[in-house]
Design a protein around this motif. Structure first.
Motif, PDB file in Angstrom:
ATOM      1  N   GLY A   1       0.819  -1.202   0.000  1.00 10.51           N
ATOM      2  CA  GLY A   1       0.000   0.000   0.000  1.00 10.51           C
ATOM      3  C   GLY A   1       0.856   1.257   0.000  1.00 10.51           C
ATOM      4  O   GLY A   1       2.060   1.206   0.271  1.00 10.51           O
ATOM      5  N   SER A   2       0.223   2.396  -0.283  1.00 10.26           N
ATOM      6  CA  SER A   2       1.018   3.639  -0.361  1.00 10.26           C
ATOM      7  C   SER A   2       0.111   4.866  -0.225  1.00 10.26           C
ATOM      8  O   SER A   2      -0.183   5.533  -1.214  1.00 10.26           O
ATOM      9  N   TYR A   3      -0.300   5.171   1.004  1.00  6.19           N
ATOM     10  CA  TYR A   3      -1.125   6.361   1.214  1.00  6.19           C
ATOM     11  C   TYR A   3      -0.405   7.637   0.782  1.00  6.19           C
ATOM     12  O   TYR A   3      -1.040   8.613   0.384  1.00  6.19           O
ATOM     13  N   GLU A   4       0.923   7.620   0.870  1.00  4.31           N
ATOM     14  CA  GLU A   4       1.686   8.810   0.510  1.00  4.31           C
ATOM     15  C   GLU A   4       1.506   9.189  -0.962  1.00  4.31           C
ATOM     16  O   GLU A   4       1.721  10.343  -1.347  1.00  4.31           O
ATOM     17  N   THR A   5       1.061   8.221  -1.779  1.00  6.66           N
ATOM     18  CA  THR A   5       0.872   8.499  -3.204  1.00  6.66           C
ATOM     19  C   THR A   5      -0.117   9.632  -3.428  1.00  6.66           C
ATOM     20  O   THR A   5       0.028  10.420  -4.370  1.00  6.66           O
ATOM     21  N   PHE A   6      -1.129   9.718  -2.566  1.00  9.40           N
ATOM     22  CA  PHE A   6      -2.105  10.817  -2.710  1.00  9.40           C
ATOM     23  C   PHE A   6      -1.392  12.159  -2.696  1.00  9.40           C
ATOM     24  O   PHE A   6      -1.612  13.008  -3.576  1.00  9.40           O
ATOM     25  N   TYR A   7      -0.530  12.371  -1.704  1.00 12.13           N
ATOM     26  CA  TYR A   7       0.123  13.675  -1.580  1.00 12.13           C
ATOM     27  C   TYR A   7       1.257  13.860  -2.585  1.00 12.13           C
ATOM     28  O   TYR A   7       1.564  14.994  -2.971  1.00 12.13           O
ATOM     29  N   VAL A   8       1.873  12.772  -3.015  1.00  9.26           N
ATOM     30  CA  VAL A   8       2.850  12.878  -4.108  1.00  9.26           C
ATOM     31  C   VAL A   8       2.147  13.391  -5.363  1.00  9.26           C
ATOM     32  O   VAL A   8       2.642  14.296  -6.064  1.00  9.26           O
ATOM     33  N   LYS A   9       0.974  12.821  -5.655  1.00  7.73           N
ATOM     34  CA  LYS A   9       0.206  13.242  -6.823  1.00  7.73           C
ATOM     35  C   LYS A   9      -0.315  14.673  -6.671  1.00  7.73           C
ATOM     36  O   LYS A   9      -0.376  15.438  -7.645  1.00  7.73           O
ATOM     37  N   LEU A  10      -0.686  15.036  -5.438  1.00  4.06           N
ATOM     38  CA  LEU A  10      -1.163  16.399  -5.209  1.00  4.06           C
ATOM     39  C   LEU A  10      -0.046  17.404  -5.494  1.00  4.06           C
ATOM     40  O   LEU A  10      -0.279  18.420  -6.163  1.00  4.06           O
ATOM     41  N   ALA A  11       1.146  17.130  -4.984  1.00  2.00           N
ATOM     42  CA  ALA A  11       2.270  18.024  -5.227  1.00  2.00           C
ATOM     43  C   ALA A  11       2.542  18.153  -6.717  1.00  2.00           C
ATOM     44  O   ALA A  11       2.835  19.257  -7.218  1.00  2.00           O
TER      45      ALA A  11
END
Length: 352
Positions: A299-309
């Protein structure tokens, strides 16, 4: 140059699901936190962030580019609207809004203002959901007949908190239901029909704490979504049945519990799942039925904020389009109507 983020709310969602991931993603800086009850904790966790008690100060701040709304559900629409009008990019914690009318208004307003509006449907990056999505792409199950997704809990005692009060947007359908509905719409799109059974199953509860939804699709497939509050022994998290095989998966993604314990993306063991929880695929092989283990994706919740940036800084893809989240609220509204009128709700073709 970092994208400067302001966070409204430092309760469970703000302190566990948002602030740590914002702090872990390159290109984002947590610049300010609005909180009235957890100011000391926020200041300790993020000493360089400005701690505010007033949301209006955040909307008017020239030091913030993006605002994350992680406050009680009933405030999402108002805070998001004010942030958009202030020219800020906006992330809204799920559920997006209380009504689809509110959601549509925010979508149109963000487009007019030229800002990014997205909703934190982090469980698009659950390990099991990523695995299910990949498995369906392979076609190994054949024509899918039943997709069943559970998010059950054992919480027999009603707690004194806003999520347990009879307020707009409260209840397990808006809470856990937002996750399961969003995942289903990602996989299959809008259904033709929605049927729902909603209950208040615990003694003393004021809000819906049990739901059973059946989403019907034109190809005959049914998506069954279920959550309860009195499940002492959880069954499978996912059950999928097709004309070539079945897939069964137990256990929840570990990222939530890891974040609560202080782990962050990149730490040793982040998002790792024990092999014992890997799902099982049972498929036909000639005259035999063969069972094999399907390794769970990380899993990778951090992907949301990587994509947001990337979306804010370089015009990349928005992590969760706000219109997707609006459709989730439309399904919730249909479920409430279905239970109230004791009938199946049908979406017209042009509404899907």
């Amino acid at each position: 140059m970092s994208i400067r983020v302001g966070l409204i709310g430092y309760g469970l969602a703000g302190s566990v699901f948002h602030a740590p991931l914002i702090g872990a993603v390159e290109g984002l800086e947590l610049k300010a936190v609005v909180t009235s009850s957890n100011a000391a904790k926020a200041a300790y966790d993020f000493p360089r962030a400005k701690i505010m008690a007033d949301v209006q100060s955040l909307f008017g701040s020239s030091e913030v580019d993006c605002i994350v709304v992680s406050s009680p559900n009933a405030t999402h629409y108002d805070y998001a609207k004010q942030a958009i009008l202030a020219g800020k990019h906006v992330v809204v914690e799920k559920p997006f809004t209380v009504t689809s009318e509110e959601a549509e208004e925010l979508v149109m307003l963000a487009e007019r203002q030229g800002v990014i509006l997205t909703v934190y449907q982090n469980r698009r990056w659950d390990n099991d959901f990523l695995t299910v999505r990949s498995l369906l792409d392979t076609g190994m199950l054949g024509k899918l007949s039943v997709y069943e997704s559970h998010y059950d809990r054992y919480r027999p005692q009603v707690q004194k908190r806003w999520k347990e009060e009879q307020l707009p947007g409260s209840g397990i359908l808006y809470d856990l239901g937002s996750h399961l509905i969003d995942q289903t719409l990602v996989l299959f799109g809008m259904p033709e029909t929605v049927s729902a059974d909603l209950r208040l199953e615990r003694k003393g509860t004021e809000i819906v704490d049990y739901y059973h939804l059946v989403l019907g699709y034109s190809n005959g497939m049914r998506a069954i979504l279920h959550s309860g509050s009195l499940v002492r022994q959880p069954g499978p998290r996912f059950l999928l049945h097709g004309d070539k095989g079945s897939y069964m998966k137990f256990g929840l993604d570990p990222q939530e519990e890891q974040l609560k314990k202080g782990l962050r993306p990149g730490d040793i063991g982040w998002a790792e799942e024990p092999a014992a929880l890997h799902g099982q695929l049972t498929a036909d092989a000639g005259d035999l039925s063969v069972r094999s283990v399907i390794e769970t994706k990380r899993g990778s919740y951090e992907t949301f904020y990587v994509k947001l940036a990337d979306a804010i800084g370089r015009g990349g893809e928005v992590p969760v389009p706000a219109r997707d989240a609006r459709n989730t609220i439309r399904i919730i509204e249909a479920a409430v109507q279905s239970d109230r009128e004791q009938r199946r709700i049908t979406f017209a073709e042009n509404d899907r």
